[in-house]
Each structure stands twice: as C-alpha cells, then as structure tokens.
Scaffold this motif. Sequence first.
Motif, PDB file in Angstrom:
ATOM      1  N   THR A  52      78.872 -10.407  21.337  1.00 56.64           N
ATOM      2  CA  THR A  52      79.639 -10.150  20.123  1.00 56.64           C
ATOM      3  C   THR A  52      79.358  -8.734  19.641  1.00 56.64           C
ATOM      4  OG1 THR A  52      79.468 -12.480  19.487  1.00 56.64           O
ATOM      5  CG2 THR A  52      80.075 -10.904  17.764  1.00 56.64           C
ATOM      6  N   PRO A  53      80.381  -7.899  19.547  1.00 54.22           N
ATOM      7  CA  PRO A  53      80.165  -6.521  19.089  1.00 54.22           C
ATOM      8  C   PRO A  53      79.560  -6.507  17.686  1.00 54.22           C
ATOM      9  CG  PRO A  53      82.360  -6.800  20.012  1.00 54.22           C
ATOM     10  CD  PRO A  53      81.789  -8.165  19.867  1.00 54.22           C
ATOM     11  N   ARG A  54      78.626  -5.614  17.503  1.00 51.02           N
ATOM     12  CA  ARG A  54      77.970  -5.473  16.206  1.00 51.02           C
ATOM     13  C   ARG A  54      78.197  -4.070  15.671  1.00 51.02           C
ATOM     14  NH1 ARG A  54      73.907  -9.191  14.876  1.00 51.02           N
ATOM     15  NH2 ARG A  54      73.673 -10.873  16.388  1.00 51.02           N
ATOM     16  N   LEU A  55      78.224  -3.964  14.364  1.00 47.57           N
ATOM     17  CA  LEU A  55      78.433  -2.684  13.708  1.00 47.57           C
ATOM     18  C   LEU A  55      77.239  -2.395  12.805  1.00 47.57           C
ATOM     19  CD1 LEU A  55      80.698  -0.466  13.377  1.00 47.57           C
ATOM     20  CD2 LEU A  55      81.308  -1.652  11.254  1.00 47.57           C
ATOM     21  N   ARG A  56      76.677  -1.179  12.922  1.00 47.43           N
ATOM     22  CA  ARG A  56      75.545  -0.814  12.063  1.00 47.43           C
ATOM     23  C   ARG A  56      76.049  -0.601  10.636  1.00 47.43           C
ATOM     24  NH1 ARG A  56      70.412   0.629  13.043  1.00 47.43           N
ATOM     25  NH2 ARG A  56      70.760  -1.165  14.411  1.00 47.43           N
ATOM     26  N   ILE A  57      75.581  -1.470   9.749  1.00 44.51           N
ATOM     27  CA  ILE A  57      75.976  -1.419   8.346  1.00 44.51           C
ATOM     28  C   ILE A  57      74.858  -0.824   7.492  1.00 44.51           C
ATOM     29  CG2 ILE A  57      76.662  -2.769   6.334  1.00 44.51           C
ATOM     30  CD1 ILE A  57      78.828  -2.549   8.448  1.00 44.51           C
ATOM     31  N   TRP A  58      73.664  -1.408   7.601  1.00 44.47           N
ATOM     32  CA  TRP A  58      72.559  -0.962   6.749  1.00 44.47           C
ATOM     33  C   TRP A  58      71.602  -0.099   7.554  1.00 44.47           C
ATOM     34  CZ3 TRP A  58      74.688  -1.642   2.512  1.00 44.47           C
ATOM     35  CH2 TRP A  58      75.333  -2.825   2.157  1.00 44.47           C
ATOM     36  N   ASP A  59      71.492   1.152   7.153  1.00 44.53           N
ATOM     37  CA  ASP A  59      70.557   2.049   7.829  1.00 44.53           C
ATOM     38  C   ASP A  59      69.122   1.656   7.489  1.00 44.53           C
ATOM     39  OD1 ASP A  59      69.905   3.380   5.265  1.00 44.53           O
ATOM     40  OD2 ASP A  59      71.923   4.180   5.442  1.00 44.53           O
ATOM     41  N   LEU A  60      68.190   2.164   8.270  1.00 41.18           N
ATOM     42  CA  LEU A  60      66.784   1.791   8.095  1.00 41.18           C
ATOM     43  C   LEU A  60      66.257   2.112   6.701  1.00 41.18           C
ATOM     44  CD1 LEU A  60      64.147   0.710   9.270  1.00 41.18           C
ATOM     45  CD2 LEU A  60      63.692   3.024  10.164  1.00 41.18           C
ATOM     46  N   PRO A  61      66.524   3.285   6.129  1.00 39.87           N
ATOM     47  CA  PRO A  61      66.026   3.548   4.772  1.00 39.87           C
ATOM     48  C   PRO A  61      66.523   2.542   3.737  1.00 39.87           C
ATOM     49  CG  PRO A  61      66.661   5.597   5.822  1.00 39.87           C
ATOM     50  CD  PRO A  61      67.133   4.486   6.720  1.00 39.87           C
ATOM     51  N   THR A  62      67.783   2.128   3.852  1.00 40.62           N
ATOM     52  CA  THR A  62      68.304   1.133   2.916  1.00 40.62           C
ATOM     53  C   THR A  62      67.590  -0.198   3.088  1.00 40.62           C
ATOM     54  OG1 THR A  62      70.492   2.174   2.897  1.00 40.62           O
ATOM     55  CG2 THR A  62      70.378  -0.122   2.189  1.00 40.62           C
ATOM     56  N   ARG A  63      67.348  -0.589   4.322  1.00 39.82           N
ATOM     57  CA  ARG A  63      66.662  -1.856   4.570  1.00 39.82           C
ATOM     58  C   ARG A  63      65.226  -1.821   4.044  1.00 39.82           C
ATOM     59  NH1 ARG A  63      68.609  -0.775   9.844  1.00 39.82           N
ATOM     60  NH2 ARG A  63      66.623  -1.316  10.840  1.00 39.82           N
ATOM     61  N   LEU A  64      64.540  -0.709   4.282  1.00 36.11           N
ATOM     62  CA  LEU A  64      63.167  -0.591   3.781  1.00 36.11           C
ATOM     63  C   LEU A  64      63.145  -0.614   2.256  1.00 36.11           C
ATOM     64  CD1 LEU A  64      61.664   2.112   6.175  1.00 36.11           C
ATOM     65  CD2 LEU A  64      61.142  -0.331   6.114  1.00 36.11           C
ATOM     66  N   PHE A  65      64.095   0.076   1.633  1.00 39.81           N
ATOM     67  CA  PHE A  65      64.182   0.049   0.174  1.00 39.81           C
ATOM     68  C   PHE A  65      64.344  -1.381  -0.328  1.00 39.81           C
ATOM     69  CE2 PHE A  65      67.262  -0.618  -3.219  1.00 39.81           C
ATOM     70  CZ  PHE A  65      66.585  -0.073  -4.302  1.00 39.81           C
ATOM     71  N   HIS A  66      65.245  -2.113   0.289  1.00 43.33           N
ATOM     72  CA  HIS A  66      65.535  -3.482  -0.150  1.00 43.33           C
ATOM     73  C   HIS A  66      64.288  -4.354  -0.122  1.00 43.33           C
ATOM     74  CE1 HIS A  66      66.821  -7.681   0.388  1.00 43.33           C
ATOM     75  NE2 HIS A  66      67.866  -7.361  -0.348  1.00 43.33           N
ATOM     76  N   TRP A  67      63.559  -4.335   0.997  1.00 44.08           N
ATOM     77  CA  TRP A  67      62.417  -5.232   1.127  1.00 44.08           C
ATOM     78  C   TRP A  67      61.211  -4.755   0.322  1.00 44.08           C
ATOM     79  CZ3 TRP A  67      63.883  -9.715   2.370  1.00 44.08           C
ATOM     80  CH2 TRP A  67      64.931  -9.904   3.268  1.00 44.08           C
ATOM     81  N   LEU A  68      61.029  -3.449   0.207  1.00 43.61           N
ATOM     82  CA  LEU A  68      59.951  -2.947  -0.638  1.00 43.61           C
ATOM     83  C   LEU A  68      60.207  -3.283  -2.101  1.00 43.61           C
ATOM     84  CD1 LEU A  68      59.277   0.571   0.941  1.00 43.61           C
ATOM     85  CD2 LEU A  68      57.728  -1.398   0.940  1.00 43.61           C
ATOM     86  N   LEU A  69      61.466  -3.205  -2.516  1.00 43.98           N
ATOM     87  CA  LEU A  69      61.806  -3.558  -3.895  1.00 43.98           C
ATOM     88  C   LEU A  69      61.577  -5.047  -4.135  1.00 43.98           C
ATOM     89  CD1 LEU A  69      62.961  -2.496  -6.582  1.00 43.98           C
ATOM     90  CD2 LEU A  69      65.227  -3.174  -5.763  1.00 43.98           C
ATOM     91  N   ALA A  70      61.965  -5.888  -3.176  1.00 38.96           N
ATOM     92  CA  ALA A  70      61.770  -7.330  -3.324  1.00 38.96           C
ATOM     93  C   ALA A  70      60.290  -7.671  -3.457  1.00 38.96           C
ATOM     94  CB  ALA A  70      62.375  -8.061  -2.125  1.00 38.96           C
ATOM     95  N   VAL A  71      59.458  -7.096  -2.600  1.00 37.49           N
ATOM     96  CA  VAL A  71      58.013  -7.357  -2.652  1.00 37.49           C
ATOM     97  C   VAL A  71      57.433  -6.845  -3.970  1.00 37.49           C
ATOM     98  CG1 VAL A  71      55.789  -6.768  -1.609  1.00 37.49           C
ATOM     99  CG2 VAL A  71      57.725  -7.378  -0.160  1.00 37.49           C
ATOM    100  N   SER A  72      57.877  -5.681  -4.409  1.00 34.32           N
ATOM    101  CA  SER A  72      57.361  -5.099  -5.648  1.00 34.32           C
ATOM    102  C   SER A  72      57.718  -5.956  -6.860  1.00 34.32           C
ATOM    103  CB  SER A  72      57.914  -3.681  -5.834  1.00 34.32           C
ATOM    104  OG  SER A  72      57.482  -2.825  -4.797  1.00 34.32           O
ATOM    105  N   ILE A  73      58.944  -6.488  -6.893  1.00 32.75           N
ATOM    106  CA  ILE A  73      59.352  -7.328  -8.017  1.00 32.75           C
ATOM    107  C   ILE A  73      58.502  -8.591  -8.068  1.00 32.75           C
ATOM    108  CG2 ILE A  73      61.212  -8.770  -8.927  1.00 32.75           C
ATOM    109  CD1 ILE A  73      63.181  -6.657  -7.906  1.00 32.75           C
ATOM    110  N   ILE A  74      58.282  -9.216  -6.912  1.00 39.12           N
ATOM    111  CA  ILE A  74      57.434 -10.413  -6.870  1.00 39.12           C
ATOM    112  C   ILE A  74      56.032 -10.086  -7.374  1.00 39.12           C
ATOM    113  CG2 ILE A  74      56.335 -12.096  -5.339  1.00 39.12           C
ATOM    114  CD1 ILE A  74      58.848 -11.893  -3.568  1.00 39.12           C
ATOM    115  N   ALA A  75      55.477  -8.973  -6.890  1.00 38.18           N
ATOM    116  CA  ALA A  75      54.129  -8.585  -7.299  1.00 38.18           C
ATOM    117  C   ALA A  75      54.065  -8.252  -8.786  1.00 38.18           C
ATOM    118  CB  ALA A  75      53.665  -7.387  -6.469  1.00 38.18           C
ATOM    119  N   LEU A  76      55.114  -7.646  -9.316  1.00 35.32           N
ATOM    120  CA  LEU A  76      55.149  -7.345 -10.746  1.00 35.32           C
ATOM    121  C   LEU A  76      55.138  -8.624 -11.584  1.00 35.32           C
ATOM    122  CD1 LEU A  76      57.683  -4.383 -10.838  1.00 35.32           C
ATOM    123  CD2 LEU A  76      55.389  -4.351 -11.811  1.00 35.32           C
TER     124      LEU A  76
END
Length: 228
Positions: A6-30
């Motif tokens: 199945t052809p795939r298309l790159r939607i989320w670049d690595l910096p966006t993905r890292l931002f997303h998960w770092l923000l999620a972890v930070s919110i939980i920790a806060l």
Amino acid sequence: MSTTHTPRLRIWDLPTRLFHWLLAVSIIALVVTAKVGGNAMEWHLRLGHVVLALLLFRVVWGFTGGYWSRFSTFIPSPARLVRYLQGQGTAADKAGHNPLGALSVIAMLLILAGQVGTGLVSDDEIAFAGSLVRFVSGDTIAWATSWHKSWGQWLVYAMVGLHIAAIVGYSVFRREKLVPAMLHGDKPGLPQDLPASRDGWGAVLPAAFFAAACAVMAYWVWTRATSF
C-alpha cells in the motif's frame, strides 16, 4: 506468491512527531507534579519552561516545517470547514489534520500557552513562584494563580480528553488510525499526487537550530527568577 504494497505518503516530519510526543509526556508530568505538590513543584516549574520551549518551537515550525505541519496548510477557511461538516471533505482534508482536528490543535496550543503564561506569573506563597512574578502587580499574580489552578487546568483536561476521544472515535467508527502516523510519519491510502512533507536532514537540521534557539529563550525566562 505475491504481496501487495500500500503506497504511503510522508505526512508528519520527524520534528513534528518529536514535538507531539515530548509535549504529551510533558503534560502528563506537569499534571503529576502538580498533584504531588511539595518538592515536586520545582520540577513542575522546570517542566513549564520545557513546554514553553516546545510551544515556541511549534510556532516557528508552523511557518517553516513540513507541508502538513504548516499553519497555512491545516488551518481551515470557513468554506473548507463547512464543506467538511457537510461530508464533502477532500483527500487533503484526510491527509494531515482535518478541519475539525486543526481547530482542536489550535485550541490546545492556545490553552497550553495560557497555562504556561499564567504559571510564569503565579505564586501560591507556599512552594511555587513563577519566574516572572516580580515583573507584575499583586492583582495580576492573584488572578493568574487562580486561573492556573482552576479554569486553566480544567481546560487542559478537557482538551486532552477531547483529543483522546477523537482518536478513539476515528479508529472505531471511521477505521482511521491516527496514532501510527504520528509514530512513523506516513499515512497509507492517500493519492500520491498530494505533496509529501519534507523530512530527513533537510528537516532535522533547521529544526535542531530552531529548537536550540527556543530552548535558549525558555532558559532566559527561567533565569528571570534569579537575576537582579
């Protein structure tokens, strides 16, 4: 024996993905450090500055990042939003954030910015004082502290709950799995004539520079608590 790919298309670049998960972890920790209180509030303050750096980075990346991470791409016009609500969404609406998802992302960023901002000028007079309290009036500190501990945190809970509910809803009712794309960056089943987000070193190097600059800015805010 043949296999289909199945052809795939790159939607989320690595910096966006890292931002997303770092923000999620930070919110939980806060949330955890706020509930624990006491000495954990020192970490709460530090994590608040981490989120400040992340939010600054996301603003910059919203203008310079991959195609589907840019504000100009995913913030919907009124016409696009109405079309989507009428069930006439296009393939582009399903690629990155759909129009409703885009609005929720903007709301989340604004609510988090409000929490960080009020946290910087909050003072519970026990174990916590924001980095910028000495620059504002007592009335501002009182208002910010009240908002940060009441409405502000409940808005964060509401937006996080809505975000999780939307992920589950799309997975169950529309068979659209949103989490895997935020892990590896690609989405299957999209028209290949849609633009792919720039990734690789072409995205990582400028993102690293912007992230470092945002971290320095957040650290500078942190030092306001101790500088004279």
